[in-house]
Design a protein around this motif. Sequence first.
Motif, PDB file in Angstrom:
ATOM      1  N   VAL A  12     -17.644  15.181  -1.520  1.00  0.00           N
ATOM      2  CA  VAL A  12     -17.703  13.770  -1.913  1.00  0.00           C
ATOM      3  C   VAL A  12     -16.324  13.143  -1.879  1.00  0.00           C
ATOM      4  CG1 VAL A  12     -18.138  12.186  -3.833  1.00  0.00           C
ATOM      5  CG2 VAL A  12     -19.800  13.979  -3.279  1.00  0.00           C
ATOM      6  N   PHE A  13     -15.361  13.800  -2.533  1.00  0.00           N
ATOM      7  CA  PHE A  13     -14.015  13.227  -2.591  1.00  0.00           C
ATOM      8  C   PHE A  13     -13.334  13.233  -1.226  1.00  0.00           C
ATOM      9  CE2 PHE A  13     -14.479  14.126  -7.176  1.00  0.00           C
ATOM     10  CZ  PHE A  13     -14.153  12.868  -7.662  1.00  0.00           C
ATOM     11  N   SER A  14     -13.657  14.209  -0.418  1.00  0.00           N
ATOM     12  CA  SER A  14     -13.106  14.243   0.938  1.00  0.00           C
ATOM     13  C   SER A  14     -13.629  13.065   1.748  1.00  0.00           C
ATOM     14  CB  SER A  14     -13.473  15.559   1.633  1.00  0.00           C
ATOM     15  OG  SER A  14     -12.897  16.648   0.961  1.00  0.00           O
ATOM     16  N   SER A  15     -14.927  12.761   1.561  1.00  0.00           N
ATOM     17  CA  SER A  15     -15.531  11.637   2.281  1.00  0.00           C
ATOM     18  C   SER A  15     -14.907  10.318   1.847  1.00  0.00           C
ATOM     19  CB  SER A  15     -17.046  11.586   2.037  1.00  0.00           C
ATOM     20  OG  SER A  15     -17.649  12.758   2.521  1.00  0.00           O
ATOM     21  N   LEU A  16     -14.701  10.184   0.508  1.00  0.00           N
ATOM     22  CA  LEU A  16     -14.084   8.957   0.002  1.00  0.00           C
ATOM     23  C   LEU A  16     -12.666   8.800   0.526  1.00  0.00           C
ATOM     24  CD1 LEU A  16     -15.310   8.992  -3.714  1.00  0.00           C
ATOM     25  CD2 LEU A  16     -16.046   7.438  -1.886  1.00  0.00           C
ATOM     26  N   ALA A  17     -11.948   9.895   0.561  1.00  0.00           N
ATOM     27  CA  ALA A  17     -10.572   9.850   1.062  1.00  0.00           C
ATOM     28  C   ALA A  17     -10.552   9.460   2.530  1.00  0.00           C
ATOM     29  CB  ALA A  17      -9.903  11.213   0.866  1.00  0.00           C
ATOM     30  N   ALA A  18     -11.538  10.003   3.283  1.00  0.00           N
ATOM     31  CA  ALA A  18     -11.618   9.674   4.709  1.00  0.00           C
ATOM     32  C   ALA A  18     -11.922   8.202   4.903  1.00  0.00           C
ATOM     33  CB  ALA A  18     -12.694  10.533   5.384  1.00  0.00           C
ATOM     34  N   ALA A  19     -12.819   7.661   4.031  1.00  0.00           N
ATOM     35  CA  ALA A  19     -13.165   6.239   4.134  1.00  0.00           C
ATOM     36  C   ALA A  19     -11.952   5.374   3.850  1.00  0.00           C
ATOM     37  CB  ALA A  19     -14.292   5.910   3.160  1.00  0.00           C
ATOM     38  N   ASP A  20     -11.178   5.763   2.799  1.00  0.00           N
ATOM     39  CA  ASP A  20      -9.995   4.981   2.452  1.00  0.00           C
ATOM     40  C   ASP A  20      -8.958   5.026   3.563  1.00  0.00           C
ATOM     41  OD1 ASP A  20     -11.052   4.218   0.088  1.00  0.00           O
ATOM     42  OD2 ASP A  20     -10.075   5.786  -1.108  1.00  0.00           O
ATOM     43  N   SER A  21      -8.883   6.149   4.256  1.00  0.00           N
ATOM     44  CA  SER A  21      -7.853   6.299   5.285  1.00  0.00           C
ATOM     45  C   SER A  21      -8.246   5.647   6.598  1.00  0.00           C
ATOM     46  CB  SER A  21      -7.565   7.788   5.518  1.00  0.00           C
ATOM     47  OG  SER A  21      -8.721   8.431   6.038  1.00  0.00           O
ATOM     48  N   THR A  22      -9.479   5.076   6.652  1.00  0.00           N
ATOM     49  CA  THR A  22      -9.898   4.374   7.866  1.00  0.00           C
ATOM     50  C   THR A  22      -8.944   3.226   8.159  1.00  0.00           C
ATOM     51  OG1 THR A  22     -12.205   4.915   7.438  1.00  0.00           O
ATOM     52  CG2 THR A  22     -11.779   3.090   8.949  1.00  0.00           C
ATOM     53  N   TYR A  23      -8.500   2.532   7.097  1.00  0.00           N
ATOM     54  CA  TYR A  23      -7.571   1.420   7.243  1.00  0.00           C
ATOM     55  C   TYR A  23      -6.160   1.879   6.897  1.00  0.00           C
ATOM     56  CZ  TYR A  23     -11.802  -1.409   7.304  1.00  0.00           C
ATOM     57  OH  TYR A  23     -13.015  -1.938   7.624  1.00  0.00           O
ATOM     58  N   GLN A  24      -5.228   1.559   7.786  1.00  0.00           N
ATOM     59  CA  GLN A  24      -3.841   1.949   7.560  1.00  0.00           C
ATOM     60  C   GLN A  24      -3.060   0.889   6.799  1.00  0.00           C
ATOM     61  OE1 GLN A  24      -2.260   2.930  11.412  1.00  0.00           O
ATOM     62  NE2 GLN A  24      -3.676   4.638  11.722  1.00  0.00           N
ATOM     63  N   GLU A  25      -3.568  -0.366   6.830  1.00  0.00           N
ATOM     64  CA  GLU A  25      -2.924  -1.434   6.063  1.00  0.00           C
ATOM     65  C   GLU A  25      -3.942  -2.537   5.785  1.00  0.00           C
ATOM     66  OE1 GLU A  25      -0.048  -3.929   8.178  1.00  0.00           O
ATOM     67  OE2 GLU A  25      -0.561  -2.854  10.034  1.00  0.00           O
ATOM     68  N   THR A  26      -3.584  -3.432   4.874  1.00  0.00           N
ATOM     69  CA  THR A  26      -4.453  -4.550   4.500  1.00  0.00           C
ATOM     70  C   THR A  26      -3.700  -5.864   4.676  1.00  0.00           C
ATOM     71  OG1 THR A  26      -5.759  -3.253   2.923  1.00  0.00           O
ATOM     72  CG2 THR A  26      -5.723  -5.644   2.611  1.00  0.00           C
ATOM     73  N   TRP A  27      -4.363  -6.821   5.321  1.00  0.00           N
ATOM     74  CA  TRP A  27      -3.806  -8.163   5.463  1.00  0.00           C
ATOM     75  C   TRP A  27      -4.588  -9.112   4.561  1.00  0.00           C
ATOM     76  CZ3 TRP A  27      -2.959  -9.271  11.424  1.00  0.00           C
ATOM     77  CH2 TRP A  27      -2.060  -8.328  11.937  1.00  0.00           C
ATOM     78  N   GLU A  28      -3.880 -10.059   3.935  1.00  0.00           N
ATOM     79  CA  GLU A  28      -4.525 -11.033   3.060  1.00  0.00           C
ATOM     80  C   GLU A  28      -4.387 -12.440   3.638  1.00  0.00           C
ATOM     81  OE1 GLU A  28      -4.156 -10.482  -1.346  1.00  0.00           O
ATOM     82  OE2 GLU A  28      -2.531  -9.136  -0.740  1.00  0.00           O
ATOM     83  N   ILE A  29      -5.490 -13.169   3.640  1.00  0.00           N
ATOM     84  CA  ILE A  29      -5.463 -14.567   4.060  1.00  0.00           C
ATOM     85  C   ILE A  29      -6.209 -15.414   3.036  1.00  0.00           C
ATOM     86  CG2 ILE A  29      -5.354 -14.042   6.536  1.00  0.00           C
ATOM     87  CD1 ILE A  29      -8.353 -14.831   6.673  1.00  0.00           C
ATOM     88  N   THR A  30      -5.962 -16.713   3.079  1.00  0.00           N
ATOM     89  CA  THR A  30      -6.765 -17.656   2.305  1.00  0.00           C
ATOM     90  C   THR A  30      -7.687 -18.400   3.259  1.00  0.00           C
ATOM     91  OG1 THR A  30      -5.094 -19.398   2.498  1.00  0.00           O
ATOM     92  CG2 THR A  30      -4.981 -17.957   0.560  1.00  0.00           C
ATOM     93  N   SER A  31      -8.793 -18.895   2.716  1.00  0.00           N
ATOM     94  CA  SER A  31      -9.754 -19.617   3.545  1.00  0.00           C
ATOM     95  C   SER A  31     -10.456 -20.661   2.690  1.00  0.00           C
ATOM     96  CB  SER A  31     -10.754 -18.641   4.172  1.00  0.00           C
ATOM     97  OG  SER A  31     -11.540 -19.296   5.155  1.00  0.00           O
ATOM     98  N   LEU A  32     -11.499 -21.265   3.236  1.00  0.00           N
ATOM     99  CA  LEU A  32     -12.220 -22.344   2.562  1.00  0.00           C
ATOM    100  C   LEU A  32     -13.716 -22.123   2.696  1.00  0.00           C
ATOM    101  CD1 LEU A  32     -12.246 -25.571   4.784  1.00  0.00           C
ATOM    102  CD2 LEU A  32     -11.901 -23.255   5.665  1.00  0.00           C
TER     103      LEU A  32
END
Length: 443
Positions: A12-32
């Motif tokens: 379970v924890f290995s799967s969660l870790a793998a899911a988290d590692s799918t993304y190497q970074e996060t970008w934030e934007i604003t919208s409407l």
Amino acid sequence: MLSRFYYFMVLVFSSLAAADSTYQETWEITSLEAPPYASSKMENGGDAIALLRDTLAKKSINLEVEYLPWQNAIKKAQLTGYLGYYPAWPSEMMPGFVASPTILNSQLAVITTQSNPQDFENLEQLFNEHKVGVVEPYIYPGVVEKVIQSYADSIVQTANDEELFHLLQTKQINFAITAPKVLNYFAEQQNLSEPKIVTQFTDSPLVIGIRNDAENKAKIALLNDLFTDAKPSATNYSRPKKLLLTYIDIPRVAPFKALMSDVYNDLNIKVQMQATPSRRGVLLLNAGIVDGDIVRSQSNMRKFENIIVVEPSLGVINLVLLCRKALPCDRDNLYNPNNRIMSSIGDIEILNEFDIKAEIIHNEDLSHTLTMLKKGRVDYALYPALNNDITTFKKDFSVIVLRQMAINTVIHKKHAPLVDEISKAITARLPELTQRINNDSKD
């Protein structure tokens, strides 16, 4: 049993870790909230948001979106940690922001309800005599913004697209300028008929307004790589059955109207012709909500990016100074600050090298100019005149020729595939135009 449980938890924890590692970074934007392009209420966050998110995911980038009223979204995007605001038109780039490549295109149109029984053939009348709603926080694309400003007395400002839809449905406004997909979305949500398009502007790109600083430098480069080479889907030109053409209602325009009617008839295209004040006609054409103009001075059209000047020239027109007979009349009248001269904006722009010091009374209704001059309401006027007109004008006024200019028919660039055919048809019929002008002068 314990060892099996331990093994299960490791999985379970290995799967969660793998899911988290799918993304190497996060970008934030604003919208409407502008569904279906962007909305916190839509499962995919809005179609424009989903397209950006899916594209970034291919590069292992997660996209987080904060939905706010548009002006607040732009303001918050200035803070450290944000990429920028999206979706926006290039016209909405604030200081300190740069536009990304086009993510997708959006339609813009003049829209009304299905139940509106009014005739929309005359766009000048539509904008002059009816209330037209727009969204106040938006900075519309330049060609659209100029049309809005030109008819400012008819414009009703709203806070957002949802309010715009409400005012349209409750008949507090007659028309709206917005993206058809947005109002269609609200209509579907409320089980109402989709609004109908009266006329459509040229499509506008949607981009990210990116905060232009060192933090986002690498992100800008990546977005350029991801979207600059993206080819928009090819669209085949659909040959129109009917075109809407404007013209300036001045003496001697009849031969040119007859010529262009015959030219388009040769192409099996019907035309509707609509008299429109000089400046407004150009703004409507450049915005793509009319298809062409019968005849314009070539030099005045070159600066409009969406207008094609069609060769060959239809002749030459003179820009003249008309003076009341009792007054002195020469070029010095242009430099006397005590003189008042009536003129269209376009004619003044043509004469920019003259450094005119006289007071200019702007008037785009050129037929009205002659009336004012004859009644003595003004002493001087700038006016476009054919060679044959000059002789006629000299009966009532003193006339000084200031410039000569080639005149051509013009068409919106969306009809570029027709240009060669129009040119050939004009060339074949030019002798008829000369004869018509001569006959018209005798009447």
